[in-house]
Design an enzyme around this catalytic site. Structure first.
Site, PDB file in Angstrom:
ATOM      1  N   LEU A 100      35.874  13.896  14.151  1.00 34.43           N
ATOM      2  CA  LEU A 100      36.803  13.411  15.179  1.00 34.43           C
ATOM      3  C   LEU A 100      37.429  14.510  16.034  1.00 34.43           C
ATOM      4  CD1 LEU A 100      38.733  10.449  13.507  1.00 34.43           C
ATOM      5  CD2 LEU A 100      36.729  10.384  14.990  1.00 34.43           C
TER       6      LEU A 100
ATOM      7  N   ALA B 136      21.131  -2.765   8.830  1.00 34.22           N
ATOM      8  CA  ALA B 136      21.491  -3.501   7.619  1.00 34.22           C
ATOM      9  C   ALA B 136      21.749  -2.565   6.435  1.00 34.22           C
ATOM     10  CB  ALA B 136      20.388  -4.498   7.273  1.00 34.22           C
TER      11      ALA B 136
ATOM     12  N   ALA C 243      29.615   1.846  20.279  1.00 36.24           N
ATOM     13  CA  ALA C 243      28.217   1.862  20.687  1.00 36.24           C
ATOM     14  C   ALA C 243      27.522   0.679  20.033  1.00 36.24           C
ATOM     15  CB  ALA C 243      27.549   3.169  20.283  1.00 36.24           C
TER      16      ALA C 243
ATOM     17  N   SER D 211      26.257  -2.455  15.526  1.00 35.73           N
ATOM     18  CA  SER D 211      26.725  -1.077  15.553  1.00 35.73           C
ATOM     19  C   SER D 211      26.101  -0.246  14.444  1.00 35.73           C
ATOM     20  CB  SER D 211      28.250  -1.036  15.420  1.00 35.73           C
ATOM     21  OG  SER D 211      28.663  -1.586  14.180  1.00 35.73           O
TER      22      SER D 211
ATOM     23  N   ALA E 144      41.416  -6.005  14.400  1.00 35.24           N
ATOM     24  CA  ALA E 144      42.872  -6.074  14.235  1.00 35.24           C
ATOM     25  C   ALA E 144      43.588  -5.785  15.546  1.00 35.24           C
ATOM     26  CB  ALA E 144      43.314  -5.088  13.158  1.00 35.24           C
TER      27      ALA E 144
ATOM     28  N   PRO F  83      34.505  -2.133  12.768  1.00 36.10           N
ATOM     29  CA  PRO F  83      34.757  -3.493  13.255  1.00 36.10           C
ATOM     30  C   PRO F  83      36.062  -4.099  12.760  1.00 36.10           C
ATOM     31  CG  PRO F  83      32.965  -3.460  11.640  1.00 36.10           C
ATOM     32  CD  PRO F  83      33.253  -2.048  11.995  1.00 36.10           C
ATOM     33  N   THR F  84      36.504  -3.739  11.558  1.00 37.52           N
ATOM     34  CA  THR F  84      37.750  -4.314  11.037  1.00 37.52           C
ATOM     35  C   THR F  84      38.954  -3.837  11.841  1.00 37.52           C
ATOM     36  OG1 THR F  84      36.817  -4.445   8.800  1.00 37.52           O
ATOM     37  CG2 THR F  84      39.211  -4.525   9.009  1.00 37.52           C
TER      38      THR F  84
ATOM     39  N   GLU G 184      59.441  19.809  41.881  1.00 37.01           N
ATOM     40  CA  GLU G 184      60.452  20.095  42.888  1.00 37.01           C
ATOM     41  C   GLU G 184      61.049  21.483  42.681  1.00 37.01           C
ATOM     42  OE1 GLU G 184      61.022  15.652  41.801  1.00 37.01           O
ATOM     43  OE2 GLU G 184      60.186  17.483  40.901  1.00 37.01           O
TER      44      GLU G 184
END
Length: 346
Positions: A208, A168, A158, A165, A279, A274-275, A57
Site C-alpha cells: 500500500l 475461484a 479492478a 475481482s 459497507a 468486496p466486504t 496573500e
C-alpha cells in the site's frame, strides 16, 4: 461593481499559481494571489506552499512591500479571518493599505470564514464569485471535506468483463494490466489515506505504498490504514517502516471517516475487498468510483463488491459515468479501460 478584464486575467494567473507543481494537495487549500495597481498592471504575486508556510496573500504582500498600498488583491479563496499557524489574511490586507479585494470562492471553513465582512467593515471594496467554479474544482477534495466534515472517498477496484475481482482459487494477480497498475499509483498519489480491510491485510499482505513507473517509492506517502476489529500479525507489510500506518479497530465506515478527518485527512483511497466496499456503499460514503476493466472472462470467482441487499433491478445502484479512458497495453498486454463514476443518476 463588476470585475475588470485585468482582474479576470489576474484571477486566472492566481489559479495557475495555486496549482504550482509540488504544492501539497492538503490539508490546507491551494491558494494564489495577484496584486494589481490602478492601471491593471501586476505589482506582485504569491501562493500558499502548504501548512505552516505564509498564505498566498501574505506571500504577495511580502513581495510587494510598500507598493501594496492602493492595490487590488485578486485571490482564489476568501481571505481568512482567523489566527492559526499564521495571522488572519483579511487583517494583513487592511494593514497593508490594499484598496480592493476580488476573490473567487467563499471560505467554507466556519473557523476561517468572515474575511469579506472584515474587509468591508474596514472600508475596502470587495467582489466575490469571479471564477468560483474553477476555484472549487482546484480544491475539490478540500472543499468537500470541509463542507461535509469527513474525507472524500474514492473507491478503486479492478474487474474482469464479468465483474470478477479474483478467480475461484483466490488468485487475483494480475486482473488489471501494467498500465492500469501504474495509473492506480498516479491516483494513489493524489490521496492522503490508503484504506483496506483487515481481511485484505491478513490474506493479501499488501504494501500500500505509492510507487513510480520503475516501482520506486515516492518521497511523500499516504497514511496506510487498515480497518477492522481483528488482531493482525505485526509482521504484515502494511506495518513496516515504508510509510505511516494506522489500525482502526472498527467496522463502521462512519466512525472510520470521523477518526481520519480528525487527523486532518481529506481524501481516502478505498482499495479493500468486496466486504469493505459493500459497507461503504451501503453507508452512502462512496463519492467517486474508479474501475479498471480488463478484457478477461472468468465465469466464477470473487465479486468486486459484497451483497448490497438489492433484490430487484429497479433498486440497482446507478452511478453516472464521468470519464472513460482506454489505457494502452504495455509489453504485449491488451488495453484496459478506466471508468470514473460518481454516485447518483443523470
Amino acid at each position: 461593481m463588476s470585475t475588470t478584464a485585468a482582474e479576470q486575467a489576474a484571477m486566472r494567473r492566481a489559479l495557475a499559481l495555486a496549482a504550482t507543481p509540488g504544492v501539497p494537495l492538503g490539508p490546507n487549500p491551494r491558494v494564489g494571489c495577484v496584486l494589481l495597481d490602478d492601471a491593471g498592471a501586476v505589482v506582485a504575486e504569491g501562493h500558499h506552499r502548504g501548512a505552516g508556510t505564509p498564505h498566498a496573500e501574505a506571500d504577495a504582500l511580502a513581495a510587494a512591500g510598500d507598493r501594496a498600498r492602493g492595490t487590488t488583491a485578486v485571490v482564489t479563496l476568501e481571505p481568512c479571518n482567523h489566527t492559526g499557524r499564521t495571522g488572519p489574511c483579511a487583517r494583513a490586507l487592511v494593514e497593508a493599505g490594499v484598496r480592493r479585494v476580488v476573490f473567487a470562492q467563499s471560505d467554507p471553513n466556519p473557523n476561517a470564514a468572515g474575511g469579506a465582512d472584515t474587509l468591508r467593515a474596514a472600508g475596502l471594496e470587495v467582489e466575490s464569485g469571479l471564477l468560483r467554479a474553477e476555484s472549487r474544482q482546484l480544491n475539490e477534495v478540500w472543499t468537500f471535506a470541509v463542507e461535509h466534515g469527513r474525507p472524500f472517498v474514492t473507491w478503486k477496484f479492478a474487474t474482469t468483463l464479468d465483474g470478477r475481482s479474483a478467480a475461484a482459487d483466490g488468485t487475483s494477480r494480475w486482473v488489471s494490466s501494467l498500465a492500469a497498475r501504474r495509473d492506480t499509483h498516479r491516483l494513489r498519489a493524489l490521496c492522503d489515506v490508503m484504506l483496506v480491510g483487515a481481511s485484505t491485510v491478513a490474506v493479501d499482505d499488501p504494501l500500500l505504498t505509492v510507487r513510480d513507473d520503475q516501482d520506486r517509492p515516492l518521497p511523500t506517502q499516504p497514511l496506510r490504514v487498515v480497518m477492522g476489529e481483528r488482531d493482525l500479525d505485526p509482521g504484515r507489510r502494511i506495518f513496516n517502516g515504508d510509510a505511516e500506518s494506522l489500525h482502526l479497530r472498527t467496522r463502521d465506515p462512519h466512525a472510520a471517516l470521523v477518526e481520519l478527518y480528525a487527523r486532518d485527512r481529506q481524501h481516502v483511497f478505498l482499495e479493500g475487498g468486496p466486504t469493505l466496499a459493500g459497507a461503504f456503499l451501503r453507508a452512502g460514503l462512496v463519492d467517486e468510483i474508479v474501475v479498471y476493466v480488463a478484457p478477461l472472462l472468468l465465469g466464477a470467482g470473487r465479486s468486486a463488491v459484497a451483497d448490497l441487499g438489492i433484490t430487484t433491478i429497479a433498486a440497482a445502484f446507478r452511478p453516472r459515468v464521468t470519464d472513460i479512458t482506454v489505457l494502452a497495453g504495455i509489453d504485449g498486454e491488451e488495453p484496459n479501460v478506466r471508468l470514473t463514476l460518481a454516485p447518483g443518476e443523470d
